[in-house]
Design a protein around this motif. Structure first.
Motif, short mmCIF file in Angstrom:
data_model
loop_
_atom_site.label_atom_id
_atom_site.label_comp_id
_atom_site.label_asym_id
_atom_site.label_seq_id
_atom_site.Cartn_x
_atom_site.Cartn_y
_atom_site.Cartn_z
N PHE A 1 6.17 22.49 7.21
CA PHE A 1 6.28 23.86 7.72
C PHE A 1 7.36 24.63 6.97
N LEU A 2 8.45 23.95 6.64
CA LEU A 2 9.52 24.64 5.92
C LEU A 2 9.07 25.01 4.50
N TRP B 1 5.97 25.45 3.57
CA TRP B 1 4.93 26.47 3.77
C TRP B 1 5.58 27.83 4.02
N ARG B 2 6.66 27.84 4.81
CA ARG B 2 7.35 29.09 5.08
C ARG B 2 7.90 29.71 3.79
N LYS C 1 5.09 31.11 1.66
CA LYS C 1 4.58 32.35 2.28
C LYS C 1 5.51 33.51 2.00
#
Lengths: 447, 293
Positions: free
Chosen positions: B51-52, B54-55, B58
């Motif tokens: 998630f990190l 991916w963040r 993004k």
């Protein structure tokens, strides 16, 4: 007896005063420091017990919490509440002692940790969820509920930097509200958002509390502590001062406050556009008093200053009882359409009469604030600056030394009549409508 | 779970259903000295790492007008400038390969490494908000900031494919070494990045030191020149820099030149050592991060 969910033994946290500056010193100085350190160590041997620059933020904290208990933690700013939660959340390490927690632990020390302004609401739900320790599958399962709870469905694909602060907070809390750990650690999350939202948060907290989870809960909202917690501890200067039922802990906390006097004046703060300057308890003829009989009227005298009038502002007072719950609240604007009426700059004095026979005997605090309906924060808010006693002078209970068992003492009208001189001597179910048998009893025999 | 619209209370039985029976016991107590990496915990939180990453990806490609093009522009511009200055003007020899292809093959691992190290060394300070408010394995912060670099790397690699065709310089079988070489680069970047990240928390001057250090490091690595122009007796000093072996390896793989296994071996040993030192130092100091950041 089940094993405790949390066991804390002699937990302590020591900070070196000035550690921040010390740690961020530049590298050159650090090099010199390191080179000189053998010398300093030698010298330090002699003065080891000094300890002047050391400071215990938390000292010798011990308690046990059974599964399902909801523990409130209260205390003044700097009492060590947040430090305790940070240690139990594993954000910082204790200096001494030990804590043991059985079960999954999640903590919520701030609403919206890790939110990224550039990301959309949808993306932030996943990111924030993951940061709070949820699995992707868990987030998927709760996604629709989170969106519904936050009431942001139309803005789900808008970057959160375009959200209003209210929406932002709602979304952040919504994610957190769906954490389902066995142990939940929560720090002052009820302090954000508007009143309606706070109510919603409180509802959620209450729900979590009754769902069998073990909860540690820090709040300045004493009413919430009394309402939600099954137990509370009072911290002062890093130590546990009291551990017991929430109502008693709250009472001690309020007793600990400086506000034992029935009058207070505040320093002029030129940067405030509107400010409260004084609060005092008076008799109806204007004499300062420290307490009042519950059958007497009294007056709260509030002085305030307006430098610059903000549209919609109003002054309000609240009187809270020993549990911290507000018993009375009143503002100087009664109707919504009066809110915009401007007031000239200057100083004001408001006398608010508290009727007789309203406050039950006991100890009370008064708070004063200048608010605006749409604003999330007050222009000025003086929380419990004064305390006063409402004395029981003549109630029947007093003669028997019984504490008045209610929050208000509004006299209720009793009209009692003697219905009949005889009482049935058989067991009769009076909840069902009278039947033939009942009416056949010689009730009317007195005629 | 349904919502009661009036009260906002979560009103049904679901809230009452408890998570599965108690399984984990968390013990909190002061710890001293060196600590091993808790692999079980890293695995427990592995989704967060993604998630990190991916963040960061993004955020990186959001709001930039030409988005992914930036990842291509940086190496391409650098290549053009280097080709003009070092290739045409200074006439630095390039082992018989067209200089643009030669320098680009070196820039691929170098730019990845340089960006990764700069990003991850700043990562802890930049995300102090996370450090002080929530617990998760802190190693993920510097580690995740390398993720963006991998995406950039793949984009700039596509450009290389174009260059290769344009200059008609095709690689041989040794191209199969690439995944291993990339892995070695990631390892080195992690080691250096993690080490610098933990130091930057304590000594903020590293925020200024790191960019300068990276620049100097580039000239100490065979990016714009080939190791072959370095006198034989000094090559072993060059080899102590793990990027020497890695850049040489990339050139061998992409330009179909003989592989210098010695240099690669030394790089692997030094990179692994750096990673161990970096992680060990990180683990030793991480308990103080929240207090001093």
């Amino acid at each position: 007896m089940p094993r405790p969910a949390i066991r804390v033994e002699n937990l302590g946290k020591q900070y070196k005063i000035g550690l921040r500056e010390d740690a961020q010193r530049n590298f050159g100085e650090a090099l010199i420091h390191a080179l000189g350190s053998p010398l300093r160590r030698l010298r330090a041997l002699g003065e080891k017990s000094d300890g002047r620059d050391l400071f215990w933020a938390l000292r010798d904290i011990s308690f046990e919490l059974q599964p399902g208990e909801v523990l409130g933690i209260i205390g003044h700013n700097g009492a060590g509440k947040s430090t305790l939660l940070k240690i139990l959340s594993r954000i910082t390490e204790p200096t001494t002692g030990r804590a043991e927690m059985r079960g999954s632990v999640r903590s919520l020390l701030e609403v919206g940790t890790g939110f990224h302004p550039e990301l959309t609401g949808r993306e932030n739900i996943y990111l924030n969820g993951a940061i709070l320790g949820m699995k992707r599958s868990e987030i998927n399962a709760h996604f629709d509920e989170i969106v519904a709870f936050a009431e942001i469905d139309r803005f789900l694909d808008t970057p959160v930097k375009r959200y209003s602060s209210g929406m932002y907070v709602r979304l952040a809390f919504a994610v957190a509200a769906h954490l389902q750990p066995e142990i939940l650690i929560v720090d002052e999350v009820l302090a954000v958002g508007d009143v309606a939202f706070q109510k919603k948060c409180l509802g959620t907290m209450q729900n979590v509390a009754t769902s069998g989870r073990t909860v540690l809960f820090v709040s300045h909202n004493l009413a919430a502590i009394s309402q939600i917690c099954t137990r509370a501890i009072l911290l002062d200067a890093g130590r546990t001062v009291f551990d017991g039922p929430p109502a008693e802990t709250v009472r001690r906390y309020l007793g600990q406050e400086q506000s034992t006097a029935a009058r207070a004046t505040f320093a002029i703060e030129p940067e405030l556009s509107m400010q409260v300057t004084s609060v005092a308890l008076e008799s109806t003829d204007g004499r300062p008093i420290d307490g009042v009989d519950f059958t007497q009227r009294c007056v709260l005298n509030v002085g305030y200053a307006i430098r610059e009038w903000k549209p919609g502002a109003y002054v309000c007072v609240a009187v809270s009882g020993e549990s911290g719950v507000h018993v009375l609240w009143s503002s100087d604007v009664q109707r919504a359409d009066e809110l915009t009426a401007p007031r000239a700059p200057g100083t004001y004095e408001a006398r608010i009469e508290i009727p007789d026979n309203v406050l039950a005997p006991g100890r009370y605090h008064a708070s004063v604030a200048i608010f605006a309906p749409n604003s999330q924060r007050a222009y000025d808010f003086r929380e419990r600056p004064i305390g006063f006693e409402v004395r029981d002078n003549e109630s029947m209970l007093k003669r028997f030394g019984i504490k008045f068992p209610a929050v208000t003492a509004i006299p209720l009208n009793w009209s009692t009549r003697h219905v009949a001189p005889v009482v049935p001597d058989k067991r009769v179910d009076l909840s069902t409508p009278p039947t033939a048998t009942v009416s056949a009893e010689p009730v009317g025999g007195a005629d | 779970m349904k919502l009661d619209a009036n009260s906002g209370f979560i009103a049904d039985a679901d809230a009452g259903s408890l998570p599965p029976a108690v399984s984990t016991v968390t013990v909190i107590q002061p710890q001293r000295g060196w600590r091993a990496v808790d692999a079980r915990e890293l695995w427990l939180y592995h989704e967060l790492l993604f998630f990190l990453i991916w963040r960061d990806i993004k955020v990186r490609y959001k709001q930039t007008v030409i988005g992914a093009a930036w990842a291509i522009l940086q190496p391409v511009c650098t290549m053009v400038i280097f080709s003009v200055i070092f290739g045409s003007f200074a006439k630095i020899p390039s082992d018989g390969v067209p200089y643009p292809v030669f320098v680009y093959a070196g820039l691929l691992p170098w730019l990845f490494f340089a960006n990764a190290v700069s990003q991850s060394s700043q990562s802890l300070v930049a995300q102090s908000q996370l450090l002080t408010k929530v617990y998760f394995p802190r190693l993920f912060i510097p580690a995740s900031s390398i993720g963006v670099g991998l995406v950039d790397f793949s984009l700039s690699f596509c450009v290389y494919l174009g260059l290769m065709v344009w200059f008609a310089h095709l690689p041989g079988l040794s191209v199969l070494l690439l995944p291993g070489l990339l892995f070695l680069t990631v390892l080195t970047a992690l080691g250096v990045g993690i080490f610098l990240a933990s130091i930057t928390v304590t000594y903020r001057d590293f925020r200024i030191v790191v960019p300068f250090m990276v620049q100097v490091w580039m000239y100490l690595s065979p990016v714009v020149y080939s190791v072959t122009i370095v006198p034989e007796q000094y090559r072993w000093i060059m080899a102590l820099n793990p990027m020497t072996g890695i850049i040489g390896g990339f050139r061998s793989a992409l330009l179909n030149q003989p592989v210098d296994w010695n240099a690669l071996g030394i790089s692997t040993i030094i990179s692994s050592t750096l990673l161990i030192i970096g992680v060990a130092n990180f683990r030793r100091t991480e308990r103080r991060f929240a207090d001093i950041v």
